[in-house]
Design a protein around this motif. Structure first.
Motif, PDB file in Angstrom:
ATOM      1  N   GLY A 192       5.128  -5.399 -11.634  1.00 49.78           N
ATOM      2  CA  GLY A 192       6.325  -5.389 -10.473  1.00 49.78           C
ATOM      3  C   GLY A 192       6.535  -4.150 -10.144  1.00 49.78           C
ATOM      4  N   GLN A 193       6.072  -3.119 -11.522  1.00 51.96           N
ATOM      5  CA  GLN A 193       6.775  -1.695 -11.024  1.00 51.96           C
ATOM      6  C   GLN A 193       5.913  -0.968 -10.379  1.00 51.96           C
ATOM      7  OE1 GLN A 193       7.161  -0.081 -15.462  1.00 51.96           O
ATOM      8  NE2 GLN A 193       9.223  -0.847 -15.488  1.00 51.96           N
ATOM      9  N   LEU A 194       4.434  -1.015 -11.019  1.00 55.16           N
ATOM     10  CA  LEU A 194       3.084  -0.944  -9.865  1.00 55.16           C
ATOM     11  C   LEU A 194       3.461  -1.611  -8.587  1.00 55.16           C
ATOM     12  CD1 LEU A 194       0.446  -1.269 -12.660  1.00 55.16           C
ATOM     13  CD2 LEU A 194       1.417   0.843 -11.612  1.00 55.16           C
ATOM     14  N   ASP A 195       3.924  -1.949  -8.896  1.00 55.65           N
ATOM     15  CA  ASP A 195       4.174  -2.986  -6.543  1.00 55.65           C
ATOM     16  C   ASP A 195       5.455  -2.024  -6.359  1.00 55.65           C
ATOM     17  OD1 ASP A 195       3.456  -4.720  -5.047  1.00 55.65           O
ATOM     18  OD2 ASP A 195       6.145  -5.313  -5.022  1.00 55.65           O
ATOM     19  N   SER A 196       6.472  -2.310  -7.213  1.00 61.21           N
ATOM     20  CA  SER A 196       7.617  -1.407  -6.393  1.00 61.21           C
ATOM     21  C   SER A 196       7.738  -0.189  -6.080  1.00 61.21           C
ATOM     22  CB  SER A 196       8.892  -1.403  -7.275  1.00 61.21           C
ATOM     23  OG  SER A 196      10.088  -0.826  -6.744  1.00 61.21           O
ATOM     24  N   ILE A 197       6.964   0.960  -7.089  1.00 58.98           N
ATOM     25  CA  ILE A 197       6.440   2.250  -6.699  1.00 58.98           C
ATOM     26  C   ILE A 197       5.290   2.727  -5.492  1.00 58.98           C
ATOM     27  CG2 ILE A 197       5.588   4.148  -7.804  1.00 58.98           C
ATOM     28  CD1 ILE A 197       6.197   3.527 -10.623  1.00 58.98           C
ATOM     29  N   ALA A 198       4.576   1.672  -5.293  1.00 56.13           N
ATOM     30  CA  ALA A 198       3.441   1.368  -3.948  1.00 56.13           C
ATOM     31  C   ALA A 198       4.702   1.174  -2.979  1.00 56.13           C
ATOM     32  CB  ALA A 198       2.889   0.182  -4.328  1.00 56.13           C
ATOM     33  N   SER A 199       5.598  -0.086  -2.779  1.00 60.96           N
ATOM     34  CA  SER A 199       6.605  -0.140  -1.972  1.00 60.96           C
ATOM     35  C   SER A 199       6.935   1.182  -1.401  1.00 60.96           C
ATOM     36  CB  SER A 199       7.576  -0.826  -2.110  1.00 60.96           C
ATOM     37  OG  SER A 199       6.760  -2.256  -2.276  1.00 60.96           O
ATOM     38  N   SER A 200       7.622   2.083  -2.759  1.00 63.43           N
ATOM     39  CA  SER A 200       8.036   3.330  -2.676  1.00 63.43           C
ATOM     40  C   SER A 200       7.759   4.259  -1.257  1.00 63.43           C
ATOM     41  CB  SER A 200       8.742   3.916  -3.351  1.00 63.43           C
ATOM     42  OG  SER A 200       9.832   3.148  -3.737  1.00 63.43           O
ATOM     43  N   TRP A 201       6.090   3.975  -1.927  1.00 61.99           N
ATOM     44  CA  TRP A 201       4.893   4.874  -1.573  1.00 61.99           C
ATOM     45  C   TRP A 201       4.450   5.030   0.129  1.00 61.99           C
ATOM     46  CZ3 TRP A 201       3.460  10.427  -2.462  1.00 61.99           C
ATOM     47  CH2 TRP A 201       3.405  10.717  -3.461  1.00 61.99           C
ATOM     48  N   LEU A 202       4.913   3.606   0.722  1.00 61.69           N
ATOM     49  CA  LEU A 202       4.538   2.911   1.730  1.00 61.69           C
ATOM     50  C   LEU A 202       6.035   3.258   2.482  1.00 61.69           C
ATOM     51  CD1 LEU A 202       2.797  -0.075   0.785  1.00 61.69           C
ATOM     52  CD2 LEU A 202       1.882   1.906   1.933  1.00 61.69           C
ATOM     53  N   GLN A 203       6.879   3.529   1.915  1.00 68.21           N
ATOM     54  CA  GLN A 203       8.200   3.839   3.201  1.00 68.21           C
ATOM     55  C   GLN A 203       7.814   4.934   3.066  1.00 68.21           C
ATOM     56  OE1 GLN A 203      11.226   2.356   0.145  1.00 68.21           O
ATOM     57  NE2 GLN A 203      11.578   0.569   1.442  1.00 68.21           N
ATOM     58  N   MET A 204       7.582   5.702   2.466  1.00 67.87           N
ATOM     59  CA  MET A 204       7.255   7.579   2.124  1.00 67.87           C
ATOM     60  C   MET A 204       6.286   8.307   2.890  1.00 67.87           C
ATOM     61  SD  MET A 204       6.759  10.514  -0.045  1.00 67.87           S
ATOM     62  CE  MET A 204       8.178  10.536  -0.792  1.00 67.87           C
ATOM     63  N   ALA A 205       5.191   7.296   4.092  1.00 62.65           N
ATOM     64  CA  ALA A 205       4.467   7.964   4.685  1.00 62.65           C
ATOM     65  C   ALA A 205       4.628   6.781   5.811  1.00 62.65           C
ATOM     66  CB  ALA A 205       2.781   6.257   4.380  1.00 62.65           C
ATOM     67  N   GLY A 206       5.218   5.708   5.873  1.00 57.82           N
ATOM     68  CA  GLY A 206       5.967   5.589   7.144  1.00 57.82           C
ATOM     69  C   GLY A 206       7.284   6.479   7.630  1.00 57.82           C
ATOM     70  N   LEU A 207       7.727   6.896   6.540  1.00 59.40           N
ATOM     71  CA  LEU A 207       8.593   7.811   7.206  1.00 59.40           C
ATOM     72  C   LEU A 207       8.256   9.300   7.092  1.00 59.40           C
ATOM     73  CD1 LEU A 207      11.658   7.870   4.413  1.00 59.40           C
ATOM     74  CD2 LEU A 207      11.411   7.460   7.199  1.00 59.40           C
ATOM     75  N   LEU A 208       7.188  10.083   7.019  1.00 57.57           N
ATOM     76  CA  LEU A 208       6.453  11.076   7.498  1.00 57.57           C
ATOM     77  C   LEU A 208       5.426  11.188   8.834  1.00 57.57           C
ATOM     78  CD1 LEU A 208       4.845  11.840   3.333  1.00 57.57           C
ATOM     79  CD2 LEU A 208       6.356  13.545   5.109  1.00 57.57           C
ATOM     80  N   MET A 209       5.159   9.611   9.017  1.00 53.38           N
ATOM     81  CA  MET A 209       4.302   9.464   9.976  1.00 53.38           C
ATOM     82  C   MET A 209       5.178   9.723  11.068  1.00 53.38           C
ATOM     83  SD  MET A 209       1.348   6.219   9.337  1.00 53.38           S
ATOM     84  CE  MET A 209       2.747   5.019   8.815  1.00 53.38           C
ATOM     85  N   GLU A 210       6.823   9.022  11.109  1.00 54.20           N
ATOM     86  CA  GLU A 210       7.908   9.406  12.243  1.00 54.20           C
ATOM     87  C   GLU A 210       8.104  10.848  12.632  1.00 54.20           C
ATOM     88  OE1 GLU A 210      11.551   7.141  10.879  1.00 54.20           O
ATOM     89  OE2 GLU A 210      10.675   4.960  11.219  1.00 54.20           O
ATOM     90  N   LYS A 211       7.713  11.504  11.627  1.00 52.16           N
ATOM     91  CA  LYS A 211       8.192  12.799  11.145  1.00 52.16           C
ATOM     92  C   LYS A 211       7.127  13.932  12.536  1.00 52.16           C
ATOM     93  CE  LYS A 211       9.024  16.925   9.038  1.00 52.16           C
ATOM     94  NZ  LYS A 211       9.165  17.829   7.168  1.00 52.16           N
TER      95      LYS A 211
END
Length: 52
Positions: free
Chosen positions: A30-49
């Motif tokens: 669950g912790q690994l999944d949560s951290i992976a989700s954070s990375w995916l959110q960051m990827a989305g923000l970086l693509m928007e930028k």
């Protein structure tokens, strides 16, 4: 240095692969999944930028 969207996605993929190995350790999975989700959110923000 800020990671690129591709690097963030690669980090998420690596964490999710690790989570698959941890099938018997649900808290860690669950912790690994949560951290992976954070990375995916960051990827989305970086693509928007990158589009701006």
């Amino acid at each position: 240095m800020m990671p690129t969207a591709d690097q963030a996605i690669a980090n998420a993929a690596r964490l999710l692969e690790r989570a698959e190995i941890e099938l018997t350790n649900l808290p860690l999975m669950g912790q690994l999944d949560s951290i992976a989700s954070s990375w995916l959110q960051m990827a989305g923000l970086l693509m928007e930028k990158e589009r701006d």
